[in-house]
Design an enzyme around this catalytic site. Sequence first.
Site, PDB file in Angstrom:
ATOM      1  N   TRP A  21       0.833  -1.213   0.000  1.00 48.83           N
ATOM      2  CA  TRP A  21       0.000   0.000   0.000  1.00 48.83           C
ATOM      3  C   TRP A  21       0.863   1.257   0.000  1.00 48.83           C
ATOM      4  O   TRP A  21       0.358   2.358   0.099  1.00 48.83           O
ATOM      5  CB  TRP A  21      -0.912   0.013   1.227  1.00 48.83           C
ATOM      6  N   GLU A  38      -4.320   0.653   7.119  1.00 51.12           N
ATOM      7  CA  GLU A  38      -4.245   1.147   8.499  1.00 51.12           C
ATOM      8  C   GLU A  38      -5.277   0.463   9.390  1.00 51.12           C
ATOM      9  O   GLU A  38      -5.008   0.168  10.541  1.00 51.12           O
ATOM     10  CB  GLU A  38      -4.433   2.682   8.553  1.00 51.12           C
ATOM     11  N   THR A  44      -2.814  -5.801  14.507  1.00 51.02           N
ATOM     12  CA  THR A  44      -2.283  -6.930  13.738  1.00 51.02           C
ATOM     13  C   THR A  44      -0.941  -6.546  13.116  1.00 51.02           C
ATOM     14  O   THR A  44      -0.777  -5.411  12.654  1.00 51.02           O
ATOM     15  CB  THR A  44      -3.284  -7.318  12.617  1.00 51.02           C
ATOM     16  N   TYR A 119      -6.293   8.518  14.849  1.00 52.75           N
ATOM     17  CA  TYR A 119      -5.076   7.904  14.299  1.00 52.75           C
ATOM     18  C   TYR A 119      -5.210   7.670  12.780  1.00 52.75           C
ATOM     19  O   TYR A 119      -4.368   8.105  11.990  1.00 52.75           O
ATOM     20  CB  TYR A 119      -4.797   6.569  15.028  1.00 52.75           C
ATOM     21  N   ASP A 137       1.155   6.236  16.893  1.00 52.53           N
ATOM     22  CA  ASP A 137       0.770   4.872  17.292  1.00 52.53           C
ATOM     23  C   ASP A 137       1.727   4.428  18.405  1.00 52.53           C
ATOM     24  O   ASP A 137       2.543   5.221  18.892  1.00 52.53           O
ATOM     25  CB  ASP A 137       0.802   3.925  16.079  1.00 52.53           C
TER      26      ASP A 137
END
Length: 318
Positions: A21, A38, A44, A119, A137
């Site tokens: 991406w 995102e 994950t 975020y 993050d």
Amino acid sequence: MGKISKPLLFWYYNSARDLPWRVVKDLHPNPYFVWVSEVMLQQTGVKTVIPYFQRFIQAFPTVDVLAKANQDQVLSLWQGLGYYSRARNLHAGAKQIVAMGEFPQTAIELLKIKGIGPYTSAAIGSISFGETIPVVDGNVKRVFSRLFCLEEKGQALHDRAFELSLAEIESSPGDYNSALMDLGATVCSPRNPQCEICPLKLNCCAFKAGCVLDYPKKIEKKPMPTKYGIVAWVEKDGELLIRKREQGILKGLYELPWDEVEKTDYDKIDSDFVKHTFTHFHLYLKIVRTKKIQEGQFILFESLKDYPFSTLMKKILK
Ligand code: SF4
């Protein structure tokens, strides 16, 4: 301020992770791809996400195609990633964007989309539209905590990292944010930071003080509660009873009928069990073969693969 941006971007343009991406050097990537990636990356790891992302984009290459898909299709491609509300919100958000007529281009506008929080809106705004806004993050919090020897924890650390990161942005905010996230994920790791090869070591308070592992300051974690339940395994003429879950974190997925019970009732049953850990609790389920028919539908065993099940239910079906 403004000390880390240059060495960080120089490092990033030579070491950026190759992700499906991602495009670097101000070549703003497709906001839909950034959004999907995102959302998948919340909770994950990158390695797990890559094949899921590729399958998802192959099935739903644009926000319009995703908006028109049915929920079972979307959840099927999410099977195994967990946190299924992310998939349901992504689907609902796609419908909202199509109804709006164009992809929102600023973090403030993006916040109106279902499932997009501060975020993700900052990530899409900066990476795809070049908006000057920091993305914070867990990796970024750790990097700033060490760079500035921050004593804050939790939300206070988040707010301080946001403020410091904003002051450090000089150019290419999307690349700057991606670089910080990459640095935290690959160099400034939680337990084994590689300070010797870090582009920011000359500016790093914790490195210079020799106390890198003292940061970020730890928050005491409460022990997770444990819940118990009984699953009904109802078989008839080569078919198994399943139902669609209508509420809670696994809403929209299929499951074998089950109910939560008290531990004393759970302990009375002598049968196989599975254990699964969710974000906020552990769950033990015992499987009971029964003929008592509950609400649901009977499905041929060979058709089970056509229905989206959670990882928990897949453990039981195994
Ligand atoms: Fe992290 Fe070490 Fe780099 Fe400081 S020098 S930012 S502690 S990797």
